[in-house]
Design a protein around this motif. Structure first.
Motif, mmCIF file in Angstrom:
data_model
loop_
_atom_site.group_PDB
_atom_site.id
_atom_site.type_symbol
_atom_site.label_atom_id
_atom_site.label_comp_id
_atom_site.label_asym_id
_atom_site.label_seq_id
_atom_site.Cartn_x
_atom_site.Cartn_y
_atom_site.Cartn_z
ATOM 1 N N PRO A 52 -23.350 13.024 -41.082
ATOM 2 C CA PRO A 52 -24.145 13.684 -42.128
ATOM 3 C C PRO A 52 -23.794 13.149 -43.520
ATOM 4 O O PRO A 52 -23.373 13.881 -44.406
ATOM 5 C CB PRO A 52 -23.764 15.160 -41.967
ATOM 6 N N ASP A 53 -23.960 11.835 -43.719
ATOM 7 C CA ASP A 53 -23.579 11.201 -44.981
ATOM 8 C C ASP A 53 -24.766 10.852 -45.878
ATOM 9 O O ASP A 53 -24.609 10.189 -46.888
ATOM 10 C CB ASP A 53 -22.747 9.951 -44.704
ATOM 11 N N GLY A 54 -25.965 11.281 -45.492
ATOM 12 C CA GLY A 54 -27.153 11.022 -46.296
ATOM 13 C C GLY A 54 -27.853 9.712 -45.975
ATOM 14 O O GLY A 54 -28.900 9.418 -46.542
ATOM 15 N N SER A 55 -27.288 8.892 -45.076
ATOM 16 C CA SER A 55 -27.925 7.623 -44.747
ATOM 17 C C SER A 55 -28.765 7.712 -43.474
ATOM 18 O O SER A 55 -29.397 6.737 -43.084
ATOM 19 C CB SER A 55 -26.874 6.517 -44.581
ATOM 20 N N TRP A 56 -28.752 8.853 -42.802
ATOM 21 C CA TRP A 56 -29.521 9.053 -41.572
ATOM 22 C C TRP A 56 -30.669 10.026 -41.843
ATOM 23 O O TRP A 56 -30.498 11.000 -42.567
ATOM 24 C CB TRP A 56 -28.644 9.661 -40.487
ATOM 25 N N PHE A 57 -31.827 9.775 -41.233
ATOM 26 C CA PHE A 57 -32.874 10.788 -41.241
ATOM 27 C C PHE A 57 -33.657 10.744 -39.938
ATOM 28 O O PHE A 57 -33.724 9.720 -39.273
ATOM 29 C CB PHE A 57 -33.772 10.706 -42.483
ATOM 30 N N VAL A 58 -34.170 11.908 -39.586
ATOM 31 C CA VAL A 58 -34.820 12.101 -38.299
ATOM 32 C C VAL A 58 -36.225 12.634 -38.537
ATOM 33 O O VAL A 58 -36.415 13.561 -39.336
ATOM 34 C CB VAL A 58 -34.028 13.096 -37.424
ATOM 35 N N VAL A 59 -37.193 12.066 -37.849
ATOM 36 C CA VAL A 59 -38.573 12.544 -37.890
ATOM 37 C C VAL A 59 -38.884 13.106 -36.506
ATOM 38 O O VAL A 59 -38.702 12.414 -35.500
ATOM 39 C CB VAL A 59 -39.555 11.406 -38.235
ATOM 40 N N VAL A 60 -39.308 14.366 -36.454
ATOM 41 C CA VAL A 60 -39.645 14.993 -35.178
ATOM 42 C C VAL A 60 -41.075 15.509 -35.229
ATOM 43 O O VAL A 60 -41.586 15.839 -36.289
ATOM 44 C CB VAL A 60 -38.687 16.159 -34.818
ATOM 45 N N THR A 61 -41.703 15.569 -34.063
ATOM 46 C CA THR A 61 -43.036 16.150 -33.981
ATOM 47 C C THR A 61 -42.917 17.603 -33.531
ATOM 48 O O THR A 61 -41.892 18.028 -33.010
ATOM 49 C CB THR A 61 -43.939 15.398 -32.978
ATOM 50 N N GLY A 62 -43.963 18.340 -33.757
ATOM 51 C CA GLY A 62 -44.068 19.721 -33.310
ATOM 52 C C GLY A 62 -45.522 19.993 -32.993
ATOM 53 O O GLY A 62 -46.375 19.119 -33.123
ATOM 54 N N SER A 63 -45.814 21.196 -32.581
ATOM 55 C CA SER A 63 -47.206 21.561 -32.321
ATOM 56 C C SER A 63 -47.988 21.567 -33.624
ATOM 57 O O SER A 63 -47.406 21.656 -34.712
ATOM 58 C CB SER A 63 -47.257 22.944 -31.661
ATOM 59 N N VAL A 64 -49.286 21.489 -33.524
ATOM 60 C CA VAL A 64 -50.140 21.425 -34.709
ATOM 61 C C VAL A 64 -49.849 22.593 -35.644
ATOM 62 O O VAL A 64 -49.861 23.754 -35.223
ATOM 63 C CB VAL A 64 -51.631 21.420 -34.305
ATOM 64 N N PHE A 85 -43.823 29.140 -27.792
ATOM 65 C CA PHE A 85 -44.410 30.474 -27.810
ATOM 66 C C PHE A 85 -45.279 30.643 -26.579
ATOM 67 O O PHE A 85 -45.769 29.671 -26.016
ATOM 68 C CB PHE A 85 -45.223 30.723 -29.093
ATOM 69 N N ALA A 86 -45.408 31.861 -26.135
ATOM 70 C CA ALA A 86 -46.220 32.206 -24.956
ATOM 71 C C ALA A 86 -45.836 31.358 -23.745
ATOM 72 O O ALA A 86 -46.691 30.928 -22.987
ATOM 73 C CB ALA A 86 -47.700 32.055 -25.279
ATOM 74 N N GLY A 87 -44.542 31.107 -23.598
ATOM 75 C CA GLY A 87 -44.070 30.336 -22.451
ATOM 76 C C GLY A 87 -44.259 28.834 -22.562
ATOM 77 O O GLY A 87 -43.896 28.097 -21.657
ATOM 78 N N GLN A 88 -44.823 28.379 -23.662
ATOM 79 C CA GLN A 88 -45.055 26.949 -23.857
ATOM 80 C C GLN A 88 -43.770 26.259 -24.324
ATOM 81 O O GLN A 88 -43.055 26.777 -25.166
ATOM 82 C CB GLN A 88 -46.154 26.723 -24.899
ATOM 83 N N ARG A 89 -43.475 25.109 -23.757
ATOM 84 C CA ARG A 89 -42.346 24.289 -24.165
ATOM 85 C C ARG A 89 -42.835 22.851 -24.290
ATOM 86 O O ARG A 89 -42.655 22.046 -23.387
ATOM 87 C CB ARG A 89 -41.210 24.362 -23.138
ATOM 88 N N PRO A 90 -43.482 22.511 -25.381
ATOM 89 C CA PRO A 90 -44.040 21.166 -25.498
ATOM 90 C C PRO A 90 -42.948 20.094 -25.524
ATOM 91 O O PRO A 90 -41.841 20.333 -25.988
ATOM 92 C CB PRO A 90 -44.799 21.203 -26.818
ATOM 93 N N VAL A 91 -43.292 18.933 -25.012
ATOM 94 C CA VAL A 91 -42.415 17.770 -25.122
ATOM 95 C C VAL A 91 -42.754 17.099 -26.447
ATOM 96 O O VAL A 91 -43.899 16.722 -26.686
ATOM 97 C CB VAL A 91 -42.639 16.785 -23.950
ATOM 98 N N ASN A 92 -41.773 17.009 -27.319
ATOM 99 C CA ASN A 92 -41.978 16.443 -28.648
ATOM 100 C C ASN A 92 -41.241 15.120 -28.786
ATOM 101 O O ASN A 92 -40.325 14.810 -28.017
ATOM 102 C CB ASN A 92 -41.490 17.420 -29.719
ATOM 103 N N LEU A 93 -41.618 14.353 -29.779
ATOM 104 C CA LEU A 93 -41.023 13.045 -30.038
ATOM 105 C C LEU A 93 -40.045 13.121 -31.205
ATOM 106 O O LEU A 93 -40.218 13.927 -32.115
ATOM 107 C CB LEU A 93 -42.114 12.035 -30.381
ATOM 108 N N TYR A 94 -39.033 12.252 -31.171
ATOM 109 C CA TYR A 94 -38.156 12.087 -32.330
ATOM 110 C C TYR A 94 -37.949 10.605 -32.599
ATOM 111 O O TYR A 94 -38.035 9.773 -31.698
ATOM 112 C CB TYR A 94 -36.805 12.787 -32.147
ATOM 113 N N THR A 95 -37.707 10.283 -33.865
ATOM 114 C CA THR A 95 -37.374 8.936 -34.281
ATOM 115 C C THR A 95 -36.234 9.057 -35.290
ATOM 116 O O THR A 95 -36.299 9.866 -36.219
ATOM 117 C CB THR A 95 -38.573 8.239 -34.959
#
Length: 99
Positions: A52-64, A85-95
């Motif tokens: 956590p030194d400020g040189s890393w960043f993560v982009v994640v997706t979520g539901s609309v 929500f409502a039992g949904q567990r979407p598969v999301n992406l990270y970079t």
């Protein structure tokens, strides 16, 4: 050895000098909240060398319309899955990027 990018014109004049940091792709993949998890579960994704030194960043997706916040930690990042929500567990992406 210095890292970065230098570009010279044909007459030898330095036109671009970026020698401090260049952002690069470090990792990418998917994440999903575990089965039977409570509201807003957390998912930890291990990333070798991450700090956590400020040189890393993560982009994640979520539901609309829903964002999933990220916390960068030593050797991993944690995602707060607000799109379960409502039992949904979407598969999301990270970079993961490092600069």
């Amino acid at each position: 050895m210095a890292t970065g990018l230098k570009i010279w014109s044909p007459d030898g004049a330095l036109r671009l000098d970026i020698t401090d940091r260049i952002t690069r792709l470090h990792a990418k993949g998917t994440y999903q909240a575990p089965v039977g998890s409570a509201a807003y579960p957390r998912v930890e994704v291990p990333i070798t060398g991450m700090t956590p030194d400020g040189s890393w960043f993560v982009v994640v997706t979520g539901s609309v319309g829903i964002s999933n916040p990220v916390i960068v930690q030593e050797g991993k990042f944690t995602v707060l899955c607000r799109d379960t929500f409502a039992g949904q567990r979407p598969v999301n992406l990270y970079t993961v990027y490092r600069c």
